[in-house]
Design a protein around this motif. Structure first.
Motif, PDB file in Angstrom:
ATOM      1  N   ARG A  44       0.858  -1.182   0.000  1.00 16.31           N
ATOM      2  CA  ARG A  44       0.000   0.000   0.000  1.00 16.31           C
ATOM      3  C   ARG A  44       0.891   1.227   0.000  1.00 16.31           C
ATOM      4  O   ARG A  44       2.031   1.171   0.481  1.00 16.31           O
ATOM      5  CB  ARG A  44      -0.906   0.052   1.247  1.00 16.31           C
ATOM      6  N   ALA A  50      -4.204   2.780   5.763  1.00 11.20           N
ATOM      7  CA  ALA A  50      -4.401   1.499   5.081  1.00 11.20           C
ATOM      8  C   ALA A  50      -3.120   0.662   5.116  1.00 11.20           C
ATOM      9  O   ALA A  50      -3.171  -0.568   5.281  1.00 11.20           O
ATOM     10  CB  ALA A  50      -4.835   1.742   3.636  1.00 11.20           C
ATOM     11  N   ALA A  51      -1.973   1.305   4.957  1.00  9.54           N
ATOM     12  CA  ALA A  51      -0.697   0.591   5.004  1.00  9.54           C
ATOM     13  C   ALA A  51      -0.432   0.061   6.408  1.00  9.54           C
ATOM     14  O   ALA A  51       0.047  -1.071   6.584  1.00  9.54           O
ATOM     15  CB  ALA A  51       0.438   1.503   4.556  1.00  9.54           C
ATOM     16  N   LYS A  54      -2.848  -2.891   7.083  1.00  6.48           N
ATOM     17  CA  LYS A  54      -2.414  -4.099   6.385  1.00  6.48           C
ATOM     18  C   LYS A  54      -1.253  -4.757   7.130  1.00  6.48           C
ATOM     19  O   LYS A  54      -1.212  -5.993   7.273  1.00  6.48           O
ATOM     20  CB  LYS A  54      -2.008  -3.754   4.950  1.00  6.48           C
ATOM     21  N   GLU A 139       1.801   6.464  -4.337  1.00  7.74           N
ATOM     22  CA  GLU A 139       2.923   5.539  -4.215  1.00  7.74           C
ATOM     23  C   GLU A 139       4.223   6.272  -4.512  1.00  7.74           C
ATOM     24  O   GLU A 139       4.363   6.940  -5.541  1.00  7.74           O
ATOM     25  CB  GLU A 139       2.751   4.371  -5.181  1.00  7.74           C
ATOM     26  N   ASN A 148       0.897  -0.784  -6.448  1.00 12.06           N
ATOM     27  CA  ASN A 148       0.440   0.191  -5.450  1.00 12.06           C
ATOM     28  C   ASN A 148      -0.173   1.436  -6.085  1.00 12.06           C
ATOM     29  O   ASN A 148      -0.912   2.171  -5.424  1.00 12.06           O
ATOM     30  CB  ASN A 148       1.587   0.609  -4.537  1.00 12.06           C
ATOM     31  N   TYR A 151      -3.823   2.341  -5.793  1.00 16.35           N
ATOM     32  CA  TYR A 151      -4.359   2.949  -4.571  1.00 16.35           C
ATOM     33  C   TYR A 151      -4.153   4.465  -4.533  1.00 16.35           C
ATOM     34  O   TYR A 151      -4.578   5.117  -3.572  1.00 16.35           O
ATOM     35  CB  TYR A 151      -3.701   2.322  -3.344  1.00 16.35           C
TER      36      TYR A 151
END
Length: 372
Positions: A44, A50-51, A54, A139, A148, A151
């Protein structure tokens, strides 16, 4: 039977309470410690909730937010204070937000000297938090992590408080303590512009009940003076980061000739032990690469442990671009291909490191669990 059930329930409650900072806090973190480098940044865009989520889902013990500060004094997680950097011809060299595509912020583009290097782009300290929250993450290295890019535009820039809120909430959900490892970025620069990071950091940690030696927190820095100052103000765990070249920028600014190489010696580590709890060493300082393979381990781990310093290494990444030749997988010229990161991690675990930074916590967790 009913009494036994009650006692077991009480014991479980005590374990969770103490693990989250109670008076009888057990040893934390587990060793070896899986530290999510900017979150699950191989999967991510880095430094997004979100990263971090995860990484937690994939087994991280600690999530790492690099810290910079907004115009109105709020700590946020970004790799650098520059949120988009331009080349001399105006093309984008690196970007972690979409700020360069936002016409309303075109006038914020400027050139600053950060740690002795002139950088043209947009900088967090020139934006209020409200303005920064209108941007979206991107990214940082799309050529290596093209998946990535899907996203891009989905996630906000998180505040330190939001990262802590996530860690605390997920500690309850997962039934295990999720810690944080904030790194103060460019502390001398921020000090020079009258926006020091450390008071704001201590204030946030105190607000959250995490300004203590038992808190699930590691405060990191590549500089030295700010860590020594923090030690006088707090008992929170401190990490002296060591690069595999150069010297701390505050040493450069003050004319101190000592290098990171000097600091990695037994004598240098003895000095570090007077103010820090952990050495965060570049992986080459623990096992150098020779002829494309990992060579003979140095004495850094042994020397640090003799001084009661833990050793965390950075950064173990899964793609060919970041692996020694011996761990790359075909086609080895393709930097996006994942190599044998598990074996690389396990070599460092066998060398005795206490923790490691990884861009993919699932790979890190597999390396730890399969070695056991």
């Amino acid at each position: 039977m009913q009494v036994r059930k009650v006692l077991l329930a009480m014991a479980a409650t005590v374990v969770m309470t103490t693990a989250c900072g109670g008076s009888d806090t057990p040893a934390w973190p587990p060793t070896p410690t899986v530290i999510a480098h900017r979150g699950a940044s191989a999967l991510r865009p880095e430094h997004t909730l979100a990263a971090y989520q995860k990484a937690i889902d994939d087994g991280a013990n600690v999530i790492e937010p690099d810290l910079v500060i907004t115009k109105d004094g709020v700590l946020v997680a970004r790799h650098e204070n520059a949120i988009a950097i331009l080349n001399a011809d105006g093309s984008v060299r690196e970007a972690t937000t979409d700020v360069m595509d936002r016409p309303e912020f075109a006038a914020r583009k400027t050139t600053k000297t950060i740690d002795g290097t002139a950088i043209t782009g947009w900088f967090v300290e020139d934006f209020t938090l409200a303005e920064l929250k209108t941007l979206r993450a991107r990214e940082r290295i799309p050529a290596i992590r093209p998946a990535n890019v899907a996203y891009n535009g989905q996630f906000e820039v998180p505040t330190l408080q939001e990262v802590i809120d996530l860690a605390k909430a997920q500690s309850s959900v997962k039934g295990r303590v999720i810690g944080i490892a904030p790194e103060t970025k460019h502390p001398s620069f921020f000090q020079s512009i009258g926006m020091p990071l450390e008071p704001a950091l201590l204030a946030v940690l105190t607000k959250n009940g995490w300004n203590s030696k038992d808190a699930p927190v590691f405060v990191q820095s590549f500089e030295v003076a700010n860590l020594k100052a923090l030690r006088k103000q707090s008992t929170v765990r401190l990490v002296q980061l060591l690069s595999n070249g150069g010297r701390p920028y505050d040493f450069t600014a003050s004319g101190n000739p000592q290098t990171y190489a000097n600091m990695a010696t037994a004598a240098g580590l003895k000095e570090i032990a007077t103010y820090a709890d952990v050495v965060g060493a570049h992986k080459d300082l623990v096992i150098p690469v020779k002829d494309g393979a990992l060579g003979t381990p140095t004495t850094l781990v042994k020397d640090a442990h003799a001084l009661n310093l833990a050793v965390h290494i950075w950064t173990l990444r899964p793609e060919n671009a970041f692996l020694p030749a011996a761990y790359k997988k075909a086609p080895t010229t393709d930097n996006t291909v994942r190599g044998d990161s598990v074996s690389e991690i396990q070599a460092f675990l066998k060398a005795g490191v206490d923790g490691f930074f990884t861009d993919d916590s699932a790979v890190g967790r597999l390396a730890v669990d399969s070695l056991k």
